[in-house]
Design a protein around this motif. Sequence first.
Motif, PDB file in Angstrom:
ATOM      1  N   ILE A 107       0.856  -1.183   0.000  1.00 61.86           N
ATOM      2  CA  ILE A 107       0.000   0.000   0.000  1.00 61.86           C
ATOM      3  C   ILE A 107       0.892   1.232   0.000  1.00 61.86           C
ATOM      4  CG2 ILE A 107      -1.512   1.357   1.538  1.00 61.86           C
ATOM      5  CD1 ILE A 107      -2.934  -1.272   2.207  1.00 61.86           C
ATOM      6  N   VAL A 108       0.541   2.230  -0.780  1.00 63.54           N
ATOM      7  CA  VAL A 108       1.251   3.507  -0.702  1.00 63.54           C
ATOM      8  C   VAL A 108       0.283   4.525  -0.121  1.00 63.54           C
ATOM      9  CG1 VAL A 108       2.508   5.301  -1.951  1.00 63.54           C
ATOM     10  CG2 VAL A 108       2.663   2.924  -2.711  1.00 63.54           C
ATOM     11  N   LEU A 109       0.753   5.204   0.939  1.00 61.06           N
ATOM     12  CA  LEU A 109      -0.093   6.198   1.605  1.00 61.06           C
ATOM     13  C   LEU A 109       0.430   7.591   1.320  1.00 61.06           C
ATOM     14  CD1 LEU A 109      -0.295   4.657   5.193  1.00 61.06           C
ATOM     15  CD2 LEU A 109      -2.204   4.853   3.594  1.00 61.06           C
ATOM     16  N   ASP A 110      -0.527   8.479   1.014  1.00 59.87           N
ATOM     17  CA  ASP A 110      -0.182   9.900   0.948  1.00 59.87           C
ATOM     18  C   ASP A 110      -0.963  10.535   2.090  1.00 59.87           C
ATOM     19  OD1 ASP A 110       0.605  12.378   0.331  1.00 59.87           O
ATOM     20  OD2 ASP A 110      -0.514  12.539  -1.559  1.00 59.87           O
ATOM     21  N   VAL A 157       4.285   7.156   2.370  1.00 63.08           N
ATOM     22  CA  VAL A 157       4.664   6.026   3.227  1.00 63.08           C
ATOM     23  C   VAL A 157       4.349   4.727   2.482  1.00 63.08           C
ATOM     24  CG1 VAL A 157       4.131   4.780   5.367  1.00 63.08           C
ATOM     25  CG2 VAL A 157       4.373   7.264   5.396  1.00 63.08           C
ATOM     26  N   LEU A 158       5.347   3.842   2.393  1.00 64.04           N
ATOM     27  CA  LEU A 158       5.132   2.524   1.779  1.00 64.04           C
ATOM     28  C   LEU A 158       4.857   1.529   2.895  1.00 64.04           C
ATOM     29  CD1 LEU A 158       8.073   2.377  -0.805  1.00 64.04           C
ATOM     30  CD2 LEU A 158       5.888   3.567  -0.977  1.00 64.04           C
ATOM     31  N   TRP A 159       3.823   0.752   2.701  1.00 66.77           N
ATOM     32  CA  TRP A 159       3.356  -0.181   3.733  1.00 66.77           C
ATOM     33  C   TRP A 159       3.266  -1.555   3.077  1.00 66.77           C
ATOM     34  CZ3 TRP A 159      -2.210   0.847   6.076  1.00 66.77           C
ATOM     35  CH2 TRP A 159      -2.580  -0.217   6.895  1.00 66.77           C
ATOM     36  N   SER A 160       4.146  -2.462   3.474  1.00 69.87           N
ATOM     37  CA  SER A 160       4.063  -3.815   2.912  1.00 69.87           C
ATOM     38  C   SER A 160       3.606  -4.749   4.015  1.00 69.87           C
ATOM     39  CB  SER A 160       5.408  -4.258   2.353  1.00 69.87           C
ATOM     40  OG  SER A 160       6.236  -4.684   3.392  1.00 69.87           O
ATOM     41  N   ALA A 161       2.753  -5.698   3.666  1.00 75.87           N
ATOM     42  CA  ALA A 161       2.189  -6.587   4.681  1.00 75.87           C
ATOM     43  C   ALA A 161       2.272  -8.028   4.201  1.00 75.87           C
ATOM     44  CB  ALA A 161       0.744  -6.190   4.959  1.00 75.87           C
ATOM     45  N   ARG A 162       2.933  -8.855   5.012  1.00 77.04           N
ATOM     46  CA  ARG A 162       3.102 -10.266   4.631  1.00 77.04           C
ATOM     47  C   ARG A 162       2.155 -11.139   5.450  1.00 77.04           C
ATOM     48  NH1 ARG A 162       9.059 -12.150   3.872  1.00 77.04           N
ATOM     49  NH2 ARG A 162       8.660 -10.631   2.230  1.00 77.04           N
ATOM     50  N   ASP A 163       1.435 -11.999   4.753  1.00 79.27           N
ATOM     51  CA  ASP A 163       0.509 -12.921   5.412  1.00 79.27           C
ATOM     52  C   ASP A 163       1.316 -13.930   6.243  1.00 79.27           C
ATOM     53  OD1 ASP A 163      -1.090 -15.159   5.917  1.00 79.27           O
ATOM     54  OD2 ASP A 163      -2.358 -14.785   4.173  1.00 79.27           O
ATOM     55  N   ILE A 164       1.100 -13.937   7.571  1.00 79.28           N
ATOM     56  CA  ILE A 164       1.847 -14.872   8.429  1.00 79.28           C
ATOM     57  C   ILE A 164       0.893 -15.846   9.139  1.00 79.28           C
ATOM     58  CG2 ILE A 164       3.922 -13.462   8.792  1.00 79.28           C
ATOM     59  CD1 ILE A 164       2.632 -12.602  11.512  1.00 79.28           C
ATOM     60  N   ASN A 165      -0.244 -16.106   8.491  1.00 79.77           N
ATOM     61  CA  ASN A 165      -1.221 -17.020   9.105  1.00 79.77           C
ATOM     62  C   ASN A 165      -0.641 -18.400   9.393  1.00 79.77           C
ATOM     63  OD1 ASN A 165      -3.518 -15.678   9.660  1.00 79.77           O
ATOM     64  ND2 ASN A 165      -4.529 -16.118   7.728  1.00 79.77           N
ATOM     65  N   GLU A 166       0.119 -18.927   8.427  1.00 81.48           N
ATOM     66  CA  GLU A 166       0.670 -20.279   8.608  1.00 81.48           C
ATOM     67  C   GLU A 166       1.593 -20.318   9.813  1.00 81.48           C
ATOM     68  OE1 GLU A 166      -0.186 -23.138   7.250  1.00 81.48           O
ATOM     69  OE2 GLU A 166      -1.738 -21.929   6.298  1.00 81.48           O
ATOM     70  N   ARG A 167       2.447 -19.281   9.940  1.00 83.28           N
ATOM     71  CA  ARG A 167       3.383 -19.218  11.063  1.00 83.28           C
ATOM     72  C   ARG A 167       2.625 -19.138  12.390  1.00 83.28           C
ATOM     73  NH1 ARG A 167       6.565 -13.974  12.333  1.00 83.28           N
ATOM     74  NH2 ARG A 167       7.072 -13.928  10.120  1.00 83.28           N
ATOM     75  N   LYS A 168       1.563 -18.333  12.398  1.00 84.77           N
ATOM     76  CA  LYS A 168       0.768 -18.175  13.620  1.00 84.77           C
ATOM     77  C   LYS A 168       0.090 -19.490  13.994  1.00 84.77           C
ATOM     78  CE  LYS A 168       1.475 -14.063  14.973  1.00 84.77           C
ATOM     79  NZ  LYS A 168       1.955 -13.762  16.323  1.00 84.77           N
ATOM     80  N   GLY A 173      -7.933   4.681  -2.378  1.00 86.42           N
ATOM     81  CA  GLY A 173      -8.820   5.816  -2.099  1.00 86.42           C
ATOM     82  C   GLY A 173      -9.343   5.833  -0.670  1.00 86.42           C
ATOM     83  N   LEU A 174      -9.244   4.683   0.039  1.00 89.91           N
ATOM     84  CA  LEU A 174      -9.710   4.667   1.435  1.00 89.91           C
ATOM     85  C   LEU A 174      -8.744   5.460   2.316  1.00 89.91           C
ATOM     86  CD1 LEU A 174     -10.758   0.936   2.086  1.00 89.91           C
ATOM     87  CD2 LEU A 174     -12.239   2.897   1.630  1.00 89.91           C
ATOM     88  N   THR A 175      -9.236   5.902   3.467  1.00 90.45           N
ATOM     89  CA  THR A 175      -8.343   6.535   4.445  1.00 90.45           C
ATOM     90  C   THR A 175      -8.148   5.566   5.602  1.00 90.45           C
ATOM     91  OG1 THR A 175     -10.272   7.554   5.426  1.00 90.45           O
ATOM     92  CG2 THR A 175      -8.984   8.923   3.929  1.00 90.45           C
TER      93      THR A 175
END
Length: 299
Positions: A24-27, A116-127, A49-51
């Motif tokens: 996600i890129v945030l302005d 702001v660059l926001w990267s999110a990795r799915d860690i469901n398997e690890r959890k 477009g969401l905040t």
Amino acid sequence: MTQDIDNRAERYQAILELTRDLLIVLDGESVIMCRAGESEWVNEAVITGLTLDTMLSDELLTKVRGTIERAQAAPGTVQSIEYVLRPEQLTMLHEAGLREPTWYEARFVATPSGEVLWSARDINERKKLQRKVTNQAQRDPLTGAYNRRALVTVMEQTVAQAQRYDWTCSVLLIDVDDFSKINEQHGWDAGDQLLQQIVTGLYKLKRTADFLARYGDDQLVLFLPETNHEQGVAAAERVRRLIQELEMPYPTGELQCTVSVGVAGLRGLEDSAPDMLKRAEESLFIARNSGGNRVEGEV
Ligand SMILES: Nc1nc2c(ncn2[C@@H]2O[C@H](COP(=O)(O)OP(=O)(O)OP(=O)(O)O)[C@@H](O)[C@H]2O)c(=O)[nH]1
């Protein structure tokens, strides 16, 4: 010059293709770009477009904003957090496709231009794996009941809470009478199955908040939050009757057994989980020495 910019944009796109993370890129607080990566639930067009405040719950918003502030205070450095997205708490993300609770490890970095660059990795398997390991460390492998270590942790927390709020709690120490004879007459496997049956029976009998643990070879503990001593003795009597009526068909004959139960109730601010267990052991000792198939209360 224009050619350079085009090349850079293409390179940027190519790098994006490589990552499996949700990006996600945030302005400011607005999403100006979203790429789903391997997060299949994400509808990129809905998220763009969401905040932040429309997208996140209050708790998550505080966490994310705090991390973004840290990232902005030191552009170029990476700030990481873990969080879970729960569809029932996040209406907009539910609309964007979120259906299951999903754990993410997220990284934030601020660019010199302020995005702001926001990267999110799915860690469901690890959890899931972590939960499984924690679960195994807390359970008795034979019966699936909690083990002694888990019991002590839960009892200590609950006793402290009961003391703080002037609540009460009780503990039942349940011992199978002449269990070694069952092993001797029918074999160790019969003993194993009987213990499993007893635990299954107790799970059906107990209330949701009650905590069942294997305490020793042929001993179980049923810990009852918000239960006074009198109610604890009544519960112990129900346990005694349940086990007396339990019949387990086995190739070498019908297995039956009885239990002795020692009960201890919380005795105020000076009391502790180990002291309660000690008193339950003393009561149990009396029950067993009085012939078994008995409930004994405080001594
Ligand atoms: N089947 C089975 N037996 C076990 C297990 N763990 C321990 N035992 C046996 O359980 C028995 C427990 O013996 P005791 O504590 O003397 O129990 P008891 O014969 O019921 O004697 P009282 O408790 O005094 O009535 C021993 O024979 C152990 O070898 C297990 O996981 N499965």
